[in-house]
Design an enzyme around this catalytic site. Sequence first.
Site, PDB file in Angstrom:
ATOM      1  N   ASP A  52       0.844  -1.200   0.000  1.00  0.00           N
ATOM      2  CA  ASP A  52       0.000   0.000   0.000  1.00  0.00           C
ATOM      3  C   ASP A  52       0.880   1.250   0.000  1.00  0.00           C
ATOM      4  O   ASP A  52       0.373   2.371  -0.062  1.00  0.00           O
ATOM      5  CB  ASP A  52      -1.007  -0.005   1.163  1.00  0.00           C
ATOM      6  CG  ASP A  52      -0.357  -0.094   2.517  1.00  0.00           C
ATOM      7  OD1 ASP A  52       0.887  -0.198   2.583  1.00  0.00           O
ATOM      8  OD2 ASP A  52      -1.089  -0.055   3.528  1.00  0.00           O
ATOM      9  N   SER A  53       2.211   1.044  -0.027  1.00  0.00           N
ATOM     10  CA  SER A  53       3.141   2.156  -0.279  1.00  0.00           C
ATOM     11  C   SER A  53       2.918   2.714  -1.690  1.00  0.00           C
ATOM     12  O   SER A  53       3.434   3.783  -2.031  1.00  0.00           O
ATOM     13  CB  SER A  53       4.601   1.707  -0.111  1.00  0.00           C
ATOM     14  OG  SER A  53       4.829   0.502  -0.820  1.00  0.00           O
ATOM     15  N   ASP A  91      -1.058  -6.034  -0.109  1.00  0.00           N
ATOM     16  CA  ASP A  91      -1.452  -5.364   1.135  1.00  0.00           C
ATOM     17  C   ASP A  91      -2.944  -5.118   1.137  1.00  0.00           C
ATOM     18  O   ASP A  91      -3.503  -4.578   0.168  1.00  0.00           O
ATOM     19  CB  ASP A  91      -0.761  -3.995   1.228  1.00  0.00           C
ATOM     20  CG  ASP A  91       0.467  -4.027   2.114  1.00  0.00           C
ATOM     21  OD1 ASP A  91       0.551  -4.903   2.996  1.00  0.00           O
ATOM     22  OD2 ASP A  91       1.340  -3.164   1.915  1.00  0.00           O
ATOM     23  N   LYS A 121      -1.495  -9.351   2.904  1.00  0.00           N
ATOM     24  CA  LYS A 121      -0.750  -8.910   4.096  1.00  0.00           C
ATOM     25  C   LYS A 121      -1.620  -7.925   4.872  1.00  0.00           C
ATOM     26  O   LYS A 121      -2.251  -7.046   4.280  1.00  0.00           O
ATOM     27  CB  LYS A 121       0.578  -8.267   3.695  1.00  0.00           C
ATOM     28  CG  LYS A 121       1.345  -7.672   4.891  1.00  0.00           C
ATOM     29  CD  LYS A 121       2.810  -7.442   4.590  1.00  0.00           C
ATOM     30  CE  LYS A 121       3.146  -6.137   3.902  1.00  0.00           C
ATOM     31  NZ  LYS A 121       2.703  -4.931   4.631  1.00  0.00           N
ATOM     32  N   GLU A 123      -1.717  -5.463   8.581  1.00  0.00           N
ATOM     33  CA  GLU A 123      -0.922  -4.853   9.647  1.00  0.00           C
ATOM     34  C   GLU A 123      -1.610  -5.062  10.996  1.00  0.00           C
ATOM     35  O   GLU A 123      -2.794  -4.737  11.139  1.00  0.00           O
ATOM     36  CB  GLU A 123      -0.760  -3.349   9.387  1.00  0.00           C
ATOM     37  CG  GLU A 123       0.050  -3.050   8.137  1.00  0.00           C
ATOM     38  CD  GLU A 123       0.291  -1.552   7.924  1.00  0.00           C
ATOM     39  OE1 GLU A 123      -0.064  -0.746   8.816  1.00  0.00           O
ATOM     40  OE2 GLU A 123       0.842  -1.205   6.870  1.00  0.00           O
ATOM     41  N   GLU A 190       8.866  -4.309  10.659  1.00  0.00           N
ATOM     42  CA  GLU A 190       9.349  -3.036  10.117  1.00  0.00           C
ATOM     43  C   GLU A 190       9.915  -2.163  11.224  1.00  0.00           C
ATOM     44  O   GLU A 190       9.253  -1.906  12.248  1.00  0.00           O
ATOM     45  CB  GLU A 190       8.192  -2.318   9.390  1.00  0.00           C
ATOM     46  CG  GLU A 190       8.626  -0.988   8.786  1.00  0.00           C
ATOM     47  CD  GLU A 190       7.648  -0.420   7.769  1.00  0.00           C
ATOM     48  OE1 GLU A 190       6.676  -1.105   7.396  1.00  0.00           O
ATOM     49  OE2 GLU A 190       7.872   0.736   7.349  1.00  0.00           O
TER      50      GLU A 190
HETATM   51  O1  KIV Z   1       3.581  -1.151   1.677  1.00  0.00           O
HETATM   52  C1  KIV Z   1       4.763  -1.495   1.762  1.00  0.00           C
HETATM   53  O2  KIV Z   1       5.613  -1.138   0.932  1.00  0.00           O
HETATM   54  C2  KIV Z   1       5.165  -2.327   2.888  1.00  0.00           C
HETATM   55  C3  KIV Z   1       6.624  -2.606   3.062  1.00  0.00           C
HETATM   56  C4  KIV Z   1       7.287  -1.431   3.638  1.00  0.00           C
HETATM   57  C5  KIV Z   1       6.881  -3.824   3.845  1.00  0.00           C
HETATM   58  O3  KIV Z   1       4.346  -2.758   3.650  1.00  0.00           O
END
Ligand code: KIV
Length: 272
Positions: A52-53, A91, A121, A123, A190
């Site tokens: 989600d980056s 994510d 994934k 969080e 992280e």
């Molecule tokens: O969204 C992302 O890029 C991440 C990484 C930093 C692990 O969750």
Amino acid sequence: MSVQKRDVKVITTHQLQNMKERGEKISMLTAYDFSMASILDAAGIDVLLVGDSASNVMAGHETTLPITLDQMIYHAQSVVRGVKRAFVVVDMPFGSYQGNSSEALRSAIRIMKESGAHGVKLEGGAEIKESITRILSAGVPVMGHLGLTPQSIYKFGTYTVRAKEEAEAQKLLEDAQLLQDLGCFAIVLEKIPSALAKRVAEQLQIPIIGIGAGPHVDGQVLVVHDMLGITKEFKPRFLRRYADLHSIMTDAVQNFVQDVKNRDFPTEQEAY
Ligand code: KIV
């Protein structure tokens, strides 16, 4: 799966587990589009994370919070089309799984069905236990994410190292154990102290992938735009830049602009 894909030995959760057991480190990078995913996959990356980056590096938002489920699915579809070998994890975006396990399951199923990705994934630890259990019960592989969890940035207030204090470190250890007991196939840690990450990787049987968590874990992940030097301003201590694509791209574009202005491009040989 296409015939072409069958020629390649694809990465599975089972293989990632075997890698941990035989001490082979796992490589993981983010990807958000077809072209980049094709390059990373052909270069031998084990896991691609549709992070989600994307909210930051693709859309230009300050945080990961604004990206939507539809947008994550769009990025995931593009990545999956570029991949032959890597395991693709997506994510789950902010708001698509917290607080309501039925909605979490619906979101995870949409990601898997519409993108063709291999896992999701999420969080968090104990607070999202029900969502994780529900998603796992549908047969969807889940990767956990503990330590600095960017979707909670407004709770933390900063992007500094997490779990330096004993109480937070203890909670992280318990959450990691819980994620494993629930059935997660791996966990991202992280920005936490290296010694704590080492304890988690030694205590748990599943692969632990670090970002800013030191060398004593089972694999490493970076945001691809950061490690390729496309982003310039982001310079945390844990980031190693493997290229300076910002300079290379700037030079290339400046040369193109100059050639066009000077009537050097195209030549007769580059015309029909
Ligand atoms: O969204 C992302 O890029 C991440 C990484 C930093 C692990 O969750």
